[in-house]
Design an enzyme around this catalytic site. Sequence first.
Site, PDB file in Angstrom:
ATOM      1  N   ARG A  64       0.994  -1.172  -0.122  1.00 34.16           N
ATOM      2  CA  ARG A  64       0.055   0.061  -0.070  1.00 34.16           C
ATOM      3  C   ARG A  64       0.955   1.248   0.023  1.00 34.16           C
ATOM      4  O   ARG A  64       2.132   1.360   0.417  1.00 34.16           O
ATOM      5  CB  ARG A  64      -1.046   0.075   1.101  1.00 34.16           C
ATOM      6  CG  ARG A  64      -0.273   0.214   2.631  1.00 34.16           C
ATOM      7  CD  ARG A  64      -1.352  -0.312   3.577  1.00 34.16           C
ATOM      8  NE  ARG A  64      -1.093  -0.033   4.811  1.00 34.16           N
ATOM      9  CZ  ARG A  64      -0.338  -0.394   5.676  1.00 34.16           C
ATOM     10  NH1 ARG A  64       0.378  -1.516   5.299  1.00 34.16           N
ATOM     11  NH2 ARG A  64      -0.279  -0.041   7.029  1.00 34.16           N
ATOM     12  N   CYS A  78      -3.792  12.030  -3.622  1.00 34.74           N
ATOM     13  CA  CYS A  78      -4.624  11.352  -2.746  1.00 34.74           C
ATOM     14  C   CYS A  78      -5.555  10.513  -3.072  1.00 34.74           C
ATOM     15  O   CYS A  78      -6.514  11.389  -3.723  1.00 34.74           O
ATOM     16  CB  CYS A  78      -4.708  12.273  -1.642  1.00 34.74           C
ATOM     17  SG  CYS A  78      -5.751  11.643  -0.259  1.00 34.74           S
ATOM     18  N   ASN A 132      -6.382   5.266  12.684  1.00 36.71           N
ATOM     19  CA  ASN A 132      -4.976   5.419  13.003  1.00 36.71           C
ATOM     20  C   ASN A 132      -4.963   7.008  12.626  1.00 36.71           C
ATOM     21  O   ASN A 132      -5.195   7.389  11.220  1.00 36.71           O
ATOM     22  CB  ASN A 132      -4.234   5.002  12.254  1.00 36.71           C
ATOM     23  CG  ASN A 132      -4.175   3.189  12.530  1.00 36.71           C
ATOM     24  OD1 ASN A 132      -4.639   2.925  13.797  1.00 36.71           O
ATOM     25  ND2 ASN A 132      -4.121   2.344  11.568  1.00 36.71           N
ATOM     26  N   HIS A 189      -5.268  11.993   4.683  1.00 37.29           N
ATOM     27  CA  HIS A 189      -6.443  12.314   4.691  1.00 37.29           C
ATOM     28  C   HIS A 189      -7.492  11.677   5.849  1.00 37.29           C
ATOM     29  O   HIS A 189      -7.409  10.501   5.935  1.00 37.29           O
ATOM     30  CB  HIS A 189      -6.923  11.708   3.188  1.00 37.29           C
ATOM     31  CG  HIS A 189      -8.321  12.408   2.741  1.00 37.29           C
ATOM     32  ND1 HIS A 189      -8.373  13.177   1.982  1.00 37.29           N
ATOM     33  CD2 HIS A 189      -9.392  12.361   3.345  1.00 37.29           C
ATOM     34  CE1 HIS A 189      -9.615  13.913   1.399  1.00 37.29           C
ATOM     35  NE2 HIS A 189     -10.270  13.000   2.537  1.00 37.29           N
ATOM     36  N   HIS A 218      -9.560   9.520   7.677  1.00 38.57           N
ATOM     37  CA  HIS A 218     -10.277   8.294   7.423  1.00 38.57           C
ATOM     38  C   HIS A 218     -10.250   7.448   8.694  1.00 38.57           C
ATOM     39  O   HIS A 218      -9.386   7.624   9.370  1.00 38.57           O
ATOM     40  CB  HIS A 218      -9.903   7.776   6.218  1.00 38.57           C
ATOM     41  CG  HIS A 218      -8.117   7.089   6.403  1.00 38.57           C
ATOM     42  ND1 HIS A 218      -7.241   7.809   6.576  1.00 38.57           N
ATOM     43  CD2 HIS A 218      -7.925   5.720   6.692  1.00 38.57           C
ATOM     44  CE1 HIS A 218      -6.195   6.962   6.631  1.00 38.57           C
ATOM     45  NE2 HIS A 218      -6.637   5.981   6.959  1.00 38.57           N
ATOM     46  N   CYS A 224     -20.415   0.843  33.715  1.00 42.26           N
ATOM     47  CA  CYS A 224     -21.351   1.600  34.144  1.00 42.26           C
ATOM     48  C   CYS A 224     -20.759   2.193  35.502  1.00 42.26           C
ATOM     49  O   CYS A 224     -21.057   3.538  35.800  1.00 42.26           O
ATOM     50  CB  CYS A 224     -22.883   0.948  34.547  1.00 42.26           C
ATOM     51  SG  CYS A 224     -23.770   0.413  33.257  1.00 42.26           S
ATOM     52  N   HIS A 230     -20.029  -3.461  28.156  1.00 46.99           N
ATOM     53  CA  HIS A 230     -20.469  -2.162  27.642  1.00 46.99           C
ATOM     54  C   HIS A 230     -19.510  -1.658  26.549  1.00 46.99           C
ATOM     55  O   HIS A 230     -18.362  -1.556  26.996  1.00 46.99           O
ATOM     56  CB  HIS A 230     -20.415  -1.487  29.016  1.00 46.99           C
ATOM     57  CG  HIS A 230     -21.029  -0.049  29.329  1.00 46.99           C
ATOM     58  ND1 HIS A 230     -21.808   0.242  30.098  1.00 46.99           N
ATOM     59  CD2 HIS A 230     -20.606   1.155  28.437  1.00 46.99           C
ATOM     60  CE1 HIS A 230     -22.098   1.429  30.240  1.00 46.99           C
ATOM     61  NE2 HIS A 230     -21.503   2.135  29.074  1.00 46.99           N
ATOM     62  N   PHE A 279      10.457  -3.281  28.108  1.00 49.01           N
ATOM     63  CA  PHE A 279       9.783  -3.821  29.439  1.00 49.01           C
ATOM     64  C   PHE A 279       8.344  -4.140  29.289  1.00 49.01           C
ATOM     65  O   PHE A 279       7.904  -5.181  29.690  1.00 49.01           O
ATOM     66  CB  PHE A 279       9.871  -2.782  30.640  1.00 49.01           C
ATOM     67  CG  PHE A 279       9.277  -3.102  31.846  1.00 49.01           C
ATOM     68  CD1 PHE A 279       9.790  -4.052  32.657  1.00 49.01           C
ATOM     69  CD2 PHE A 279       7.974  -2.505  32.257  1.00 49.01           C
ATOM     70  CE1 PHE A 279       9.380  -4.427  33.841  1.00 49.01           C
ATOM     71  CE2 PHE A 279       7.479  -2.972  33.410  1.00 49.01           C
ATOM     72  CZ  PHE A 279       7.980  -4.037  34.122  1.00 49.01           C
TER      73      PHE A 279
HETATM   74 ZN   LIG Z   1      -6.885  13.617   0.356  1.00 50.93          ZN
HETATM   75 ZN   LIG Z   2     -22.924  -0.993  31.735  1.00 49.75          ZN
END
Ligand SMILES: [Zn+2]
Ligand SMILES: [Zn+2]
Length: 327
Positions: A23, A36, A144, A155, A157, A190, A284, A299
């Site tokens: 890529r 792009c 990311n 760009h 995304h 919660c 949750h 570490f």
């Molecule tokens: Zn772009």
């Molecule tokens: Zn919850």
Amino acid sequence: MPEIRKDPVFGRWVIIASERSLRPNEFRSAAEVHSCPFCAGNEELTPPAIYSLPGEGGGWRLRVVRNKYPALVSEGVTGSSRDGIYDKMDGMGFHEVVIETPDHSRRLDEMPVESIADVVKTFVLRVKDIKKDPRIKYVMIFKNHGRNAGASLLHPHSQIIDMPMAPLRVMQEIDGAADYHRERGTCVFCDIAREEAAFKRRVVADNRSFIAVTPYASRFSFETWILPKRHMSHFEDMPEGEALDLAGVLKTTLGKLNVSLPDLSYNLIVHTMPVQEPEAAHYHWHIEIMPKLTHVAGFEWGTGFYINTVSPEDAADTLNSGRKYKI
Ligand SMILES: [Zn+2]
Ligand SMILES: [Zn+2]
Ligand SMILES: [Zn+2]
């Protein structure tokens, strides 16, 4: 086809996807910025849109496309097979990209809250659509941002990877939450949302439906979680009316992180119940944001212990004061 291999010791699955290394990497060459694939006008550089929202003047304001360099492919069967002493699976799944805006240089938190809500609603719609395929067990939504977070394009995304199994990290979280629920009879998330709202010291953003906090035992400096205040195990069950509230908390949280940590790189990940599982009282959904200030060192790799040099209380103070943090 990519392969999913199981670590025989940890039970952790690893996607081996050699094609992904092909890529483009925008950070490698400035010339590529002009081509792009996510910019308006360059639509022919991506696979056709799976979903899009109309923009002004006949264009689009958000597009969802298949990833051109997917980590997983739609063909293939689920179920593991033997490979000597090991287990593996076909790399079956889907890999989609949500192009959040036609504008190359507008960060997510700089977008109007309604546009951020469009992104959130698109995530929900995509999960609802994807989970109709019974082969898909987990839908991973993540973003990311920045070079240090592994983004290959600037760009704005985010990505959706649909997988034939739930990731180990999520399974460990669900197990831990189930233990807590057995012992105390309440949902741990919660309880965290309530405790933090009352204590206030670690709150970064707060509205009627969501709260953003620097978690008590943060692994990383400025790690931030966003929790729905109302119990909900599945992300895709979020009512449409709450998308705007989530967008508001996201905008505030990412905005504060960007002010205090200039040139911020971060990973944002939605953790949710595997899509084919029923509604659960003990788990949750939530969002984890991990700023990339330091590299995970020997570490941490060796022990699974983290050393965090910024207390979550100091991190929240810094973010709420709008001060720049000196690394
Ligand atoms: Zn772009
Ligand atoms: Zn919850
Ligand atoms: Zn989590």
